[in-house]
Design an enzyme around this catalytic site. Structure first.
Site, PDB file in Angstrom:
ATOM      1  N   LYS A 189       0.853  -1.181  -0.079  1.00  0.00           N
ATOM      2  CA  LYS A 189       0.105   0.076   0.034  1.00  0.00           C
ATOM      3  C   LYS A 189       0.861   1.176   0.004  1.00  0.00           C
ATOM      4  O   LYS A 189       2.087   1.361   0.747  1.00  0.00           O
ATOM      5  CB  LYS A 189      -0.799  -0.176   1.115  1.00  0.00           C
ATOM      6  CG  LYS A 189      -1.906   0.962   1.296  1.00  0.00           C
ATOM      7  CD  LYS A 189      -2.877   0.821   2.745  1.00  0.00           C
ATOM      8  CE  LYS A 189      -3.963   1.753   2.846  1.00  0.00           C
ATOM      9  NZ  LYS A 189      -4.878   1.596   4.072  1.00  0.00           N
ATOM     10  N   SER A 211      -9.758   1.175   2.872  1.00  0.00           N
ATOM     11  CA  SER A 211      -8.818   1.928   2.026  1.00  0.00           C
ATOM     12  C   SER A 211      -7.839   1.063   1.438  1.00  0.00           C
ATOM     13  O   SER A 211      -7.275   1.668   0.459  1.00  0.00           O
ATOM     14  CB  SER A 211      -8.176   2.878   3.159  1.00  0.00           C
ATOM     15  OG  SER A 211      -7.577   2.575   3.835  1.00  0.00           O
ATOM     16  N   SER A 262     -10.056  -1.157   7.076  1.00  0.00           N
ATOM     17  CA  SER A 262      -9.323  -1.055   5.819  1.00  0.00           C
ATOM     18  C   SER A 262      -8.536  -2.351   5.226  1.00  0.00           C
ATOM     19  O   SER A 262      -7.982  -2.346   3.957  1.00  0.00           O
ATOM     20  CB  SER A 262      -8.322   0.017   5.929  1.00  0.00           C
ATOM     21  OG  SER A 262      -9.023   1.177   5.613  1.00  0.00           O
TER      22      SER A 262
HETATM   23  N1  GLN Z   1     -13.317   3.402   6.181  1.00  0.00           N
HETATM   24  C1  GLN Z   1     -12.667   3.981   7.516  1.00  0.00           C
HETATM   25  C2  GLN Z   1     -12.456   5.488   7.448  1.00  0.00           C
HETATM   26  O1  GLN Z   1     -12.720   5.800   6.476  1.00  0.00           O
HETATM   27  C3  GLN Z   1     -11.461   3.118   7.824  1.00  0.00           C
HETATM   28  C4  GLN Z   1     -10.425   3.384   7.080  1.00  0.00           C
HETATM   29  C5  GLN Z   1      -9.143   2.468   7.550  1.00  0.00           C
HETATM   30  O2  GLN Z   1      -9.366   1.509   8.174  1.00  0.00           O
HETATM   31  N2  GLN Z   1      -8.008   3.323   7.124  1.00  0.00           N
HETATM   32  O3  GLN Z   1     -11.843   6.056   8.362  1.00  0.00           O
END
Ligand code: GLN
Length: 485
Positions: free
Chosen positions: A78, A153, A177
């Site tokens: 990532k 994400s 995420s």
């Molecule tokens: N969807 C969640 C957010 O927008 C989790 C994102 C994540 O785990 N980085 O914060």
């Protein structure tokens, strides 16, 4: 089976037996990326030259008898992991030209083992999102249905696995995420307990929630990768000094007599019928394997999303203050004066979702509101953690959906942030509690989209969830299906 489809352990066997070289495996992977990337857009940066030279070094190491299971295996990260000398954007325009001077500990550890980095993966900007649509580098498409989001994400990490563009990837999980994209793309994804893996060199979103974890093709690979990245790091004071077990050794333990909790608050109305059916079938599978199913309650579940969006945005507003155009990142060159330069650089560099969260977080922390929002959220967080600890007095682990629906259509929720936030309802509590969770392939929707099953473990109970996930994987065939791409 094609080389690019193999698991780590399968590919490693071939490399160790010298049936295949890492250079050949890497070339095949790079060709696969080339053939599929215009449809998927899982990568922000592909690094063919560095990959081939790392593969050459890996082959020499294997020839000298110094390789191990990870040596020579193609990996993608990532774009939130700092990679020395390789552009790292975190999905943001503000870091468009940022070349880090050092690497994340997790990547250092994998590099030392001889893994071969083929590129950096797309993600929501600063990991804020559930669909990879907030990236400044375009949307990543779900290889199972190119009209659908891959989740987020770490959408690039999961999509690259489903498109067979890497043998393993790493993601990060602040509120789901890793687990949610793994579920939407039919991969295995594990969020370790807070403190299990070093966060050093991982661009911070919400520091009390962020964790690094693997996205892989099967549970054995997941155990291998976790073992490689876990452990204390003197450079991250939140990493815990506990021994790292051999996670693969615990795998064939079976689930006979294991007590699995079903939280009633997670099986609510509004849960997609295909997801519900998949959970029912998973329960039946565990019963047939000799596990015991026990009803449990996590009574504060309803408050988790609100609590998360106060804590995560508060921490984000503080973490993102460093992007001011002075030390690194994008700078507006026309501004007259310092303040204007800050404002213009940030206005140009950050996308809408990031700005929304900085504003929310700044508000929650502002004097006069701090007690009502941030402090209150911290108290609710303790209640949520206690819910889990109480449940774990009765059961060994908890079974739950990963997400309330399978992957949704691209564009469906972009203009409705609240709907987007609600899609993390089953993953966020695990981050707030600071414990571990895994997503394993458990079925498909009527329209052919993968659905994952979540197993939540006690703090530092990664062995137990890996073992239970492995037993499920051995008893089912879901992980063997492949996206037609
Ligand atoms: N969807 C969640 C957010 O927008 C989790 C994102 C994540 O785990 N980085 O914060």
């Amino acid at each position: 089976m094609e080389i690019f489809e193999l698991t780590i352990h399968e590919l490693s066997d071939k490399l160790q037996r010298r049936e295949l070289s890492s250079v050949e495996a890497t070339q095949t992977m790079l060709a696969r990326i080339e053939a599929t990337e215009s449809r998927v857009n899982a990568f922000i940066t592909v690094t063919p030259e560095a990959a081939l030279s790392a593969a050459t070094a890996a082959d020499q190491r294997i020839a000298a008898g110094k390789g191990d299971m990870l040596t020579g295996i193609p990996l993608a990260l990532k774009d939130i992991f700092l990679t020395e000398g390789i552009r790292t954007t975190c999905g943001s325009r503000i870091l468009e030209n940022f070349i880090p001077p050092y690497s994340a500990t997790s990547w250092e550890k994998l590099k030392e083992r001889g893994m071969v980095l083929v590129g950096k993966l797309n993600q929501d900007e600063f990991a804020m999102g559930s669909s990879t649509e907030s990236s400044a580098y375009g949307v990543t498409r779900n290889p199972w249905d190119l009209e659908c989001i891959p989740g987020g994400s770490s959408g690039g990490s999961a999509a690259a696995m489903a498109a067979r563009q890497a043998t393993a990837t790493l993601g990060t999980d602040t509120g789901g995420s890793i687990r949610q994209p793994a579920s939407h793309c039919g991969c295995v994804g594990l969020k370790p307990t807070y403190g299990r893996v070093s966060r050093y060199g991982v661009i911070a979103y919400a520091s009390s929630l962020d964790q690094v974890g693997p996205v892989t093709r099967d549970v054995r690979d997941c155990a291998l990768m976790l073992g490689a990245i876990a452990g204390h790091d003197p450079k991250d004071s939140t990493s815990v000094d506990l021994p790292v077990p051999d996670y693969t050794a615990a795998l064939p333990g079976g689930v006979k007599g294991l007590k699995i909790g079903l939280p009633k608050e997670y099986f609510i109305e509004g849960l997609d019928s295909d997801v519900r059916k998949t959970m029912d079938e998973a329960v039946a599978t565990y019963l047939s394997l000799g596990a015991e199913i026990v009803d449990v309650s996590l009574p504060h579940t309803d408050y988790a999303v609100a609590c998360y969006y106060l804590i995560a945005t508060a921490e984000a507003s503080s973490n993102l203050a460093r992007y001011d155009g002075v030390r690194f990142g994008h700078r507006n060159r026309d501004a007259r004066g310092l303040l204007e330069m800050y404002c213009k650089s940030r206005a140009e560099g950050f996308g809408d979702e990031v700005k929304r969260r900085i504003m929310l977080g700044t508000y929650a922390l502002s004097s006069g509101y701090y007690d009502a929002y941030y402090l209150k959220a911290q108290k609710v967080r303790t209640l949520i953690r206690n819910d889990f600890l109480t449940a774990f007095e009765k059961v060994d682990l908890i079974l739950a959906p990963v997400a309330p629906t399978p992957a949704f259509k691209i564009g469906e929720k972009v203009n409705d942030p609240l709907q987007m936030y609600l899609s993390d309802i089953f993953t966020i509590p695990v981050n707030l509690a600071g414990t571990c969770g895994i997503s394993v392939p458990a079925g498909f929707s009527a329209t052919g989209l993968p659905i994952g099953l979540q197993l939540i473990g006690r703090p530092f109970g990664e062995e137990a969830i890996l073992n239970a996930a492995y037993a499920f994987e051995q008893a089912t065939e879901w992980h063997q299906r492949k996206a037609q791409i």
